[in-house]
Design an enzyme around this catalytic site. Structure first.
Site, PDB file in Angstrom:
ATOM      1  N   SER A 125      43.041  30.025  44.232  1.00  0.00           N
ATOM      2  CA  SER A 125      42.170  30.870  45.053  1.00  0.00           C
ATOM      3  C   SER A 125      40.900  30.108  45.434  1.00  0.00           C
ATOM      4  O   SER A 125      40.986  29.019  46.003  1.00  0.00           O
ATOM      5  CB  SER A 125      41.864  32.175  44.306  1.00  0.00           C
ATOM      6  OG  SER A 125      41.293  33.140  45.159  1.00  0.00           O
ATOM      7  N   ASP A 149      47.252  29.390  47.155  1.00  0.00           N
ATOM      8  CA  ASP A 149      47.039  30.548  48.036  1.00  0.00           C
ATOM      9  C   ASP A 149      45.658  30.659  48.658  1.00  0.00           C
ATOM     10  O   ASP A 149      45.160  31.762  48.850  1.00  0.00           O
ATOM     11  CB  ASP A 149      47.403  31.850  47.313  1.00  0.00           C
ATOM     12  CG  ASP A 149      47.848  32.927  48.313  1.00  0.00           C
ATOM     13  OD1 ASP A 149      48.685  32.615  49.175  1.00  0.00           O
ATOM     14  OD2 ASP A 149      47.344  34.066  48.236  1.00  0.00           O
ATOM     15  N   HIS A 307      48.829  37.372  45.942  1.00  0.00           N
ATOM     16  CA  HIS A 307      47.891  36.268  45.736  1.00  0.00           C
ATOM     17  C   HIS A 307      48.007  35.637  44.344  1.00  0.00           C
ATOM     18  O   HIS A 307      47.813  34.429  44.187  1.00  0.00           O
ATOM     19  CB  HIS A 307      46.468  36.804  45.955  1.00  0.00           C
ATOM     20  CG  HIS A 307      45.389  35.777  45.877  1.00  0.00           C
ATOM     21  ND1 HIS A 307      45.384  34.641  46.645  1.00  0.00           N
ATOM     22  CD2 HIS A 307      44.268  35.734  45.100  1.00  0.00           C
ATOM     23  CE1 HIS A 307      44.293  33.930  46.363  1.00  0.00           C
ATOM     24  NE2 HIS A 307      43.614  34.566  45.431  1.00  0.00           N
TER      25      HIS A 307
END
Length: 332
Positions: A125, A149, A307
């Site tokens: 992330s 992601d 995610h």
């Protein structure tokens, strides 16, 4: 936490966060076993740097350490970004600043003894964007980079899963939802609030997502100390969100190539780069050619989840990371 420490904590919050261009980052260092017959062969191997996402800490990569160590037998550093875990709290909080912290951490803790040692960067992330930007640095010898992601461009919006959890978190921090640490059931109450969010209830791995966002309350030391005799009985969060009001806007950003100091950063990467995309996450667009604008040697691996790829597919994501780092072929 005694009364003196509590007052110091209040004083810090009243004054705000100190402005610091670079901070010394905390990290957990896993060392390979030293074999007498080969004094330090791992020093020639790339060191692995793991970077967590927003609201995370070095702990999130602990389960990945064992398979990485078994395969690569090298130094592994799970890092706390600024304002997270055991690292200092400071402003500003943007990708260039976070990248500078990482670069300095590598120079201070790896390059003093092993100048120029190769580096593998892995980021989840927000940590993925920090890894991508740091891989452009001229000051460290990055050989491969993995972003889980998050893409190297500005985001149009933030994923709904993330926003629903963030909005609840923010309401608790701002005391729009009041939770007292003197309440015996506060941990159960907090977890239930996050688990009951519609976006988590409809997710088969929603409990893991709830725990990820609630963890900053559950593990923050002041919340687990006696509140007897203290003025502030409300839960506090491990990340100082009250001094990061623009955090959502910041995580959407990406520094343009023209804004990078050409003496410090390359404008384009020629390194093998892996993007791990959750098919039910909106962060990485379906037009993968956008990734190759700045990272032409990149590839994309898709996962049938949202995610939180590492939590949703722990075995498959670990195998993918190891395969990519083990592969000596360049991406076509």
């Amino acid at each position: 936490m005694d009364l003196l420490e509590e007052n110091m904590h209040k004083s810090l919050h009243k004054k705000g966060l100190e402005l610091r261009d670079v901070v010394p980052l905390a990290f957990h260092h896993t060392k390979p076993r030293i074999r007498r017959a080969t004094p330090a062969p791992w020093k020639e191997k790339p060191a692995i740097i793991n970077l967590h996402g927003l609201f995370g800490s070095h702990i999130m990569f602990h389960s990945l350490n064992r398979p990485l160590m078994k395969t690569f037998e090298t130094d592994i550093y799970n890092v706390d970004l600024r304002n997270h875990g055991n690292s200092p709290r400071a402003q500003p909080y943007d990708y260039l600043t976070l990248s500078k912290d990482i670069i300095q951490m590598i120079r201070d803790n790896i390059y003093r003894e092993q100048p120029g040692r190769p580096i593998y960067l892995i980021g989840f992330s927000l940590g993925g964007k920090v890894a991508l930007l740091s891989s452009l640095s001229r000051q460290i010898n990055v050989k491969k980079c993995i972003s889980i992601d998050l893409p190297p461009y500005e985001l149009d919006k933030v994923d709904d899963m993330f926003m629903q959890n963030f909005e609840l978190l923010e309401k608790i921090v701002k005391r729009e939802i009041k939770v007292r640490r003197s309440c015996p059931s506060w941990k159960t109450d907090i977890l239930t609030m996050f688990r009951e969010l519609p976006v988590n209830k409809c997710n088969p791995n929603g409990n893991n997502v709830a725990l990820y966002f609630a963890n900053g309350f559950l593990t923050y030391k002041p919340n687990n100390e006696s509140s007897s005799g203290l003025e502030n009985d409300y839960l506090q969060y491990a990340v100082p969100l009250e001094y990061m009001p623009d955090i959502i806007a910041e995580i959407k950003k990406w520094p343009s190539a023209t804004s990078l100091n050409p003496m410090m950063y390359h404008t384009k990467s020629q390194l093998p780069t892996l993007f791990m995309k959750g098919l039910h996450s909106s962060f990485i667009k379906n037009d993968y050619s956008l990734l190759k604008t700045q990272y032409p040697q990149s590839s994309v691996l898709e996962f049938d989840c949202g995610h939180t790829i590492l939590m949703d597919y722990p075995k498959e994501s670990t195998e993918a990371i190891i395969k990519f780092l083990s592969n000596n072929k360049r991406v076509q």
